[in-house]
Design a protein around this motif. Structure first.
Motif, PDB file in Angstrom:
ATOM      1  N   PRO A   1       9.332   1.564  -6.691  1.00  0.00           N
ATOM      2  CA  PRO A   1       9.630   0.646  -7.800  1.00  0.00           C
ATOM      3  C   PRO A   1      10.035   1.423  -9.059  1.00  0.00           C
ATOM      4  O   PRO A   1       9.357   2.378  -9.450  1.00  0.00           O
ATOM      5  CB  PRO A   1       8.309  -0.098  -8.022  1.00  0.00           C
ATOM      6  N   VAL A   2      11.132   1.035  -9.648  1.00  0.00           N
ATOM      7  CA  VAL A   2      11.593   1.605 -10.913  1.00  0.00           C
ATOM      8  C   VAL A   2      11.946   0.441 -11.826  1.00  0.00           C
ATOM      9  O   VAL A   2      12.884  -0.316 -11.558  1.00  0.00           O
ATOM     10  CB  VAL A   2      12.820   2.529 -10.719  1.00  0.00           C
ATOM     11  N   TRP A   3      11.165   0.300 -12.876  1.00  0.00           N
ATOM     12  CA  TRP A   3      11.372  -0.817 -13.799  1.00  0.00           C
ATOM     13  C   TRP A   3      11.806  -0.283 -15.162  1.00  0.00           C
ATOM     14  O   TRP A   3      11.227   0.691 -15.673  1.00  0.00           O
ATOM     15  CB  TRP A   3      10.081  -1.628 -13.989  1.00  0.00           C
ATOM     16  N   ALA A   4      12.816  -0.923 -15.732  1.00  0.00           N
ATOM     17  CA  ALA A   4      13.231  -0.634 -17.103  1.00  0.00           C
ATOM     18  C   ALA A   4      12.806  -1.815 -17.965  1.00  0.00           C
ATOM     19  O   ALA A   4      13.230  -2.955 -17.724  1.00  0.00           O
ATOM     20  CB  ALA A   4      14.741  -0.420 -17.186  1.00  0.00           C
TER      21      ALA A   4
ATOM     22  N   LEU B   1       0.812  -1.214   0.000  1.00  0.00           N
ATOM     23  CA  LEU B   1       0.000   0.000   0.000  1.00  0.00           C
ATOM     24  C   LEU B   1       0.842   1.259   0.000  1.00  0.00           C
ATOM     25  O   LEU B   1       0.392   2.309  -0.448  1.00  0.00           O
ATOM     26  CB  LEU B   1      -0.930  -0.009   1.233  1.00  0.00           C
ATOM     27  N   ASP B   2       2.093   1.169   0.439  1.00  0.00           N
ATOM     28  CA  ASP B   2       2.929   2.362   0.531  1.00  0.00           C
ATOM     29  C   ASP B   2       3.437   2.834  -0.822  1.00  0.00           C
ATOM     30  O   ASP B   2       3.931   3.960  -0.938  1.00  0.00           O
ATOM     31  CB  ASP B   2       4.132   2.100   1.437  1.00  0.00           C
ATOM     32  N   VAL B   3       3.321   2.024  -1.862  1.00  0.00           N
ATOM     33  CA  VAL B   3       3.839   2.444  -3.170  1.00  0.00           C
ATOM     34  C   VAL B   3       2.730   2.551  -4.209  1.00  0.00           C
ATOM     35  O   VAL B   3       2.999   2.614  -5.394  1.00  0.00           O
ATOM     36  CB  VAL B   3       4.929   1.454  -3.666  1.00  0.00           C
ATOM     37  N   GLN B   4       1.498   2.550  -3.770  1.00  0.00           N
ATOM     38  CA  GLN B   4       0.405   2.579  -4.742  1.00  0.00           C
ATOM     39  C   GLN B   4       0.404   3.845  -5.584  1.00  0.00           C
ATOM     40  O   GLN B   4      -0.058   3.842  -6.714  1.00  0.00           O
ATOM     41  CB  GLN B   4      -0.937   2.440  -4.019  1.00  0.00           C
ATOM     42  N   HIS B   5       0.868   4.917  -5.044  1.00  0.00           N
ATOM     43  CA  HIS B   5       0.797   6.184  -5.775  1.00  0.00           C
ATOM     44  C   HIS B   5       2.160   6.629  -6.286  1.00  0.00           C
ATOM     45  O   HIS B   5       2.342   7.785  -6.615  1.00  0.00           O
ATOM     46  CB  HIS B   5       0.219   7.269  -4.852  1.00  0.00           C
ATOM     47  N   HIS B   6       3.128   5.737  -6.288  1.00  0.00           N
ATOM     48  CA  HIS B   6       4.468   6.104  -6.707  1.00  0.00           C
ATOM     49  C   HIS B   6       5.002   5.037  -7.650  1.00  0.00           C
ATOM     50  O   HIS B   6       4.378   4.022  -7.905  1.00  0.00           O
ATOM     51  CB  HIS B   6       5.399   6.264  -5.497  1.00  0.00           C
ATOM     52  N   GLY B   7       6.198   5.248  -8.147  1.00  0.00           N
ATOM     53  CA  GLY B   7       6.846   4.284  -9.015  1.00  0.00           C
ATOM     54  C   GLY B   7       6.977   4.787 -10.438  1.00  0.00           C
ATOM     55  O   GLY B   7       6.300   5.738 -10.862  1.00  0.00           O
TER      56      GLY B   7
END
Length: 1016
Positions: free
Chosen positions: A205-208, A28-34
């Motif tokens: 989260p940072v995905w390439a 839930l802590d990354v739902q609005h980020h990434g």
């Protein structure tokens, strides 16, 4: 789990979207980020659409999806104490303008007006070289002199001196103006982001996703992502069974070459990747993936082809080998149309061949299918850019007929009229003036319009019907159209001969906006609307703002530079929707280029244009650096482009449920070398006694436009119009056609068909003949007969014509003077003999055959000249500035003009004073104005008989009686107007007579029913 590999046979973007949603649902802590970083904008758009499919339209806050190709400050996540102190990027147009100026200053051979655009193109290539070097972390200032050492030819030293523009002058200019090259700044931004993540970290989260990019800056960013706590590198389709030594040294043209280089620079092994798999998402059997991976093995491993030679089956794979590009387009359109029968099926054509893409889009219009062609089109092909080029070309050529009509027929031009009215006036101008009068220049065209008005009778002719009446009724509007065009184009054609580039652009825009305006809409509404209009407006705005340094530019130089400035600019437009109101793009049909197709997921893909030079593309090292020089400097070879194209090919073939490989046998009328991948696939399959079936669409294409049944031979036409339609008057000239080719009389006099003369068609022969006829008429009407008078009359007739180009006038002047000398000397001999009496020039006559046939039929004619001698005898002359009939042809009954004129004169058709006079001789005067080729030919031959007048009488009476029989024959309704009923009458030589193929032979379909000898 930072390194992820997704099998080729799975939809990459869908799996990425599903895993992302699973992860944020669990955290839930990354739902609005990434953030998800992808290679290009098209992939970013496709990923957004995939998220919507996965969430089934449910509102959800998506991650930031960033395209590497469009990265800038807004795409970065720098914050805190990080401050971007990078100088701004130089505007691309300004960079090209300054480089063009430097090139022209350094290379004086580019001073020619038409080569100004070449300087701009050279500037573009220099900019591309700088961009390549900056992506490769190569300093041109340091590495270029080392790359060109003594072992190279002397001309490379000259090139090195020329390249000082980008090694010395340009870097200093950047420093002085505190700006950076665009790519240098983008590379710096990417490195800044990578450095920020290394030092400040990032828990989001940072995905390439989907990268096969070994450029140092990109590798640096990917390395930073991998080391983030929640960073992931996700790639598609690693091949595990390649030995490590082979993997580390793959040829640049191999599909995995770029990926291998990227992993090596990242310090990653293939075994480090974890496989993401989802059995519910598999779309392709792994056997197909294995086939394509084996088929594209490196050369060192081709002996593996001998292993496991069991027969293979590749379901839902098809070949297609059309004859040419058009058949390829039709067959692909049929494949798409067939696939749409399945209401759930999504279909894409993938090809780098934009010509093929356009053809397929047009063919799909048969069934009302509008394909989404997302690869875009070049800016120079958009309607607005074409219109600008047409206007400049018309002004430079001083409004020749072709240039003028090309401009007026553009759909945006209206010149103050409604667009439909402008088209109407243009058609009337074309048919009645420009295709009949060799006019160039707006003032000359105005004169030609007025002359046509006078020739057609002015106000009296308006009472008639048809095209001529329409022209006369609208003559004033046509003149006004030309006046408006002339008035609005004055700023381009007159005034300052040299201006700065921005001033030329402003003048051009003001002119074109006025030409496209009327009472219903302003020109800017039509020119600058939609995607293509916005892109063109932006480009012109940049030229105005950034190209002031290019001063002292002529109109020709401006045209050349403007056309060159469009190079490489692609606009994503809805071209297929132009002219199709109330129609929308089909939601399940796509046309993609190679970049657009990467990582996309559909149900069926047609890979079109699989030919060497198209897919893969032609390898070009560029105009500045050789391959060894590139190696020394560390700039990638262009072979890497082939490797990337191979990866796209394999990715598409292995990830789409149904594929069709289309290879045209001919392209641009030349045999095609099939793509190396197709050749390899066929060879690999042949070794296993396997095949890929051919798609039936080729057979459908052959049947599509072919009539059923065997072909039927065409019979010669035999039109039998009613007697009331048949002509009751005819000119002497038409009698020859009536005799040799009655069908031509039928088409010309009954159907009222007229040949449309080609624009700017060479009409010099007929114009020269008219000048000679008019000049000799004036000369014989002069009271005083001397050489000076004859010369003056011919030259006055020449000067009176306004449709003769200056170069022809000078040449014809010399010819006319020689004709004048010959005519004077020949006529002087006649006059000294004492027989000369009175001359009638260009005399009109007509004769009614009612007495001979019992029905009214009028023969009309104009005699060039008739002499009534003092002894009461008559001589008749015909001037020929081209080919003249021979004596044999006249005496054989093949050339009726002079004998019929004689018969008419004898019967008083040309006046009572010539009636019943003995006609002693018929003459052809061959007047060419060359050296010793003007001559007088007398008909008939002077034989032993002294009764020459009896010979003339016999000849003209024979023609007269033949004409009477012809008139009587065609007063019977059952007599058809046959096409060439007497082939032996045709003169197959180059001199005189009715041409072998006249203006109406194609209507009579002579080549289809005629004999082989006649049709050759």
């Amino acid at each position: 789990m930072k390194l992820i590999s997704i099998p080729f046979n799975m939809p990459v973007l869908r799996l990425v979207a599903m895993r992302w949603m699973d992860e944020i649902n669990n955290r839930l802590d990354v739902q609005h980020h990434g953030m998800i970083i992808v290679p290009n904008q098209r992939t970013a758009k496709a990923l957004i659409e995939t998220f919507l499919q996965v969430t089934q339209g449910k509102p959800v806050l998506l991650p930031r999806i960033v395209s590497m190709g469009a990265i800038d400050e807004s795409a970065l996540v720098l914050r805190g104490d990080s401050n971007l102190t990078l100088p701004p990027a130089v505007d691309p147009i300004k960079r090209l303008s300054i480089l063009t100026l430097l090139i022209r200053q350094m290379d004086t051979t580019l001073d020619h007006q038409e080569q100004a655009g070449e300087a701009w193109k050279l500037a573009t290539s220099l900019a591309e070289l700088m961009d390549e070097a900056e992506w490769a972390d190569c300093s041109l200032q340091e590495s270029l002199p080392k790359a060109v050492d003594g072992e190279y030819a002397q001309h490379w030293q000259h090139i090195l001196k020329f390249l000082s523009i980008i090694t010395d002058i340009w870097p200093q200019w950047l420093a002085d103006n505190n700006v950076m090259n665009p790519v240098a700044r983008k590379v710096a931004l990417i490195r800044e982001q990578a450095q920020f993540w290394r030092t400040a970290g990032n828990d989001e989260p940072v995905w390439a996703v989907g990268f096969i990019d070994a450029r140092p800056a990109v590798v640096d960013l990917l390395s930073a992502i991998i080391h983030l706590p929640n960073g992931k590198l996700i790639i598609s389709g690693i091949q595990d069974n390649l030995p490590e030594a082979i993997w580390n040294d793959l040829d640049l043209t191999h599909p995995y070459a770029e990926m291998a280089k990227m992993l090596i620079r990242l310090g990653i092994k293939r075994k480090d990747f974890q496989l993401w798999n989802d059995p519910h998402l598999k779309t392709v059997n792994m056997e197909r993936v294995h086939v394509f991976q084996q088929m594209l093995l490196p050369a060192e491993l081709l002996d593996h082809w001998l292993n496991d030679r069991n027969k293979v089956c590749l379901p839902h794979c098809f070949f297609s080998e059309p004859i040419d590009q058009q058949q390829e387009a039709v067959s692909i359109a049929l494949m798409i149309r067939d696939g749409l029968e399945n209401p759930e099926k999504r279909i894409a054509l993938v090809t780098p061949d934009r010509n093929l893409a356009m053809r397929v889009a047009l063919e799909l219009g048969r069934w009302g299918v509008i394909a989404d062609d997302s690869a875009g089109e070049p800016l120079y092909k958009t309607p607005g850019a074409i219109l600008l080029s047409l206007l400049l070309r018309a002004c430079i050529e001083r409004f020749t007929p072709v240039a003028l009509l090309s401009l007026l027929k553009h759909p945006l031009i209206c010149c103050g009229y409604a667009q439909s009215e402008c088209r109407k006036l243009t058609r009337l101008l074309e048919v009645n003036v420009l295709r009949q009068f060799a006019a160039s220049g707006l003032s000359t065209i105005r004169y030609a319009i007025q002359q046509k008005w006078n020739d057609l009778g002015g106000m009296q002719g308006i009472k008639g019907e048809g095209n001529i009446a329409d022209f006369l009724e609208n003559t004033q509007d046509i003149l006004n159209l030309i006046f408006v065009l002339e008035d609005l184009s004055v700023p381009l054609t007159q005034g300052a001969k040299k201006r700065s580039l921005d001033q030329w652009v402003i003048t051009l825009v003001e002119c074109i906006e006025a030409l496209t305006s009327n009472s219903e809409h302003a020109g800017e509404e039509a020119l600058w609307s939609a995607e293509e209009g916005n892109a063109l407006a932006e480009h012109l705005r940049n030229l105005i703002a950034e190209a002031q340094l290019l001063s002292e530019i002529t109109l020709q130089e401006f045209e050349s530079i403007l056309n060159a400035s469009y190079t490489g600019i692609i606009v994503h437009t809805r071209r297929v929707l132009r002219g199709r109101k109330d129609q929308v793009l089909h939601p399940r049909v796509y046309i993609w280029g190679l970049i657009e197709a990467r990582l996309q997921a559909v149900d069926m893909v047609i890979l079109g244009g699989l030919a060497e030079g198209v897919w893969p593309p032609v390898i070009d090292s560029g105009p500045w650096l050789s391959r060894p020089m590139r190696n020394k400097m560390g700039i990638p070879l262009p072979d890497a482009e082939v490797g990337r194209a191979a990866y796209d090919f394999m990715l598409t073939c292995c990830s789409v449920p149904e594929i069709v490989l289309s290879v045209p046998l001919r392209r641009d009328n030349a045999p095609v070398v099939p793509s190396r991948w197709v050749t390899r696939l066929k060879a690999w399959l042949k070794g296993r006694q396997s095949i890929i079936p051919y798609h039936p669409a080729l057979e459908w294409a052959r049947m599509l436009d072919h009539p059923s049944g065997a072909s039927q031979p065409v019979t010669p036409p035999q039109p039998k119009p009613p007697l009331s339609w048949r002509p009751t008057t005819m000119s002497i000239t038409d009698v020859e056609y009536w005799l040799k080719d009655p069908y031509e009389i039928y088409a010309k006099r009954i159907l009222k068909l007229r040949k449309i003369v080609g624009l700017e068609e060479d009409r010099s022969a007929s114009i020269f003949g008219n000048v000679v006829h008019e000049g000799l008429k004036q000369a014989y009407e002069e009271r005083q007969w001397d050489l000076k008078k004859v010369e003056m009359c011919l030259l006055q007739a020449l000067q009176a014509r306004q449709d003769i180009v200056p170069s022809l006038q000078k040449w014809w002047r010399a010819r006319l003077l020689r004709i004048a000398k010959w005519v004077f000397e020949t006529e002087q001999q006649r006059r000294t003999q004492g027989a000369y009496g009175k001359t009638y020039c260009e005399i009109k006559g007509q004769y009614d055959f009612y007495q001979e046939t019992g029905q009214s039929f009028t023969l009309r004619g104009i005699a060039d000249r008739i002499d009534l001698n003092r002894d009461g005898s008559v001589n008749i002359f015909d001037y020929k500035t081209g080919n003249a009939p021979s004596i044999t042809q006249v005496e054989g009954g093949h050339a009726p003009q002079l004998p019929l004129e004689a018969a008419m004169a004898y019967r008083g058709a040309f006046g009572r004073e010539l009636s019943q006079k003995p006609i002693t001789q018929l003459y052809y005067w061959k007047l060419k104005g060359g050296i010793d080729n003007d001559q007088q030919v007398g008909i008939p031959r002077r034989l032993a008989s002294d009764c020459i007048d009896n010979a003339v009488f016999e000849l003209m009476d024979r023609y007269w009686q033949s004409l009477i029989r012809l008139i009587e024959l065609y007063r019977h309704e059952q007599q058809p107007y046959l096409s060439r009923p007497r082939p032996y009458l045709f003169d197959h030589s180059t001199g005189g007579g009715v041409p072998r193929f006249g203006d109406y032979a194609h209507l009579a379909r002579v080549l289809e029913w005629g004999s082989t000898s006649e049709g050759e």
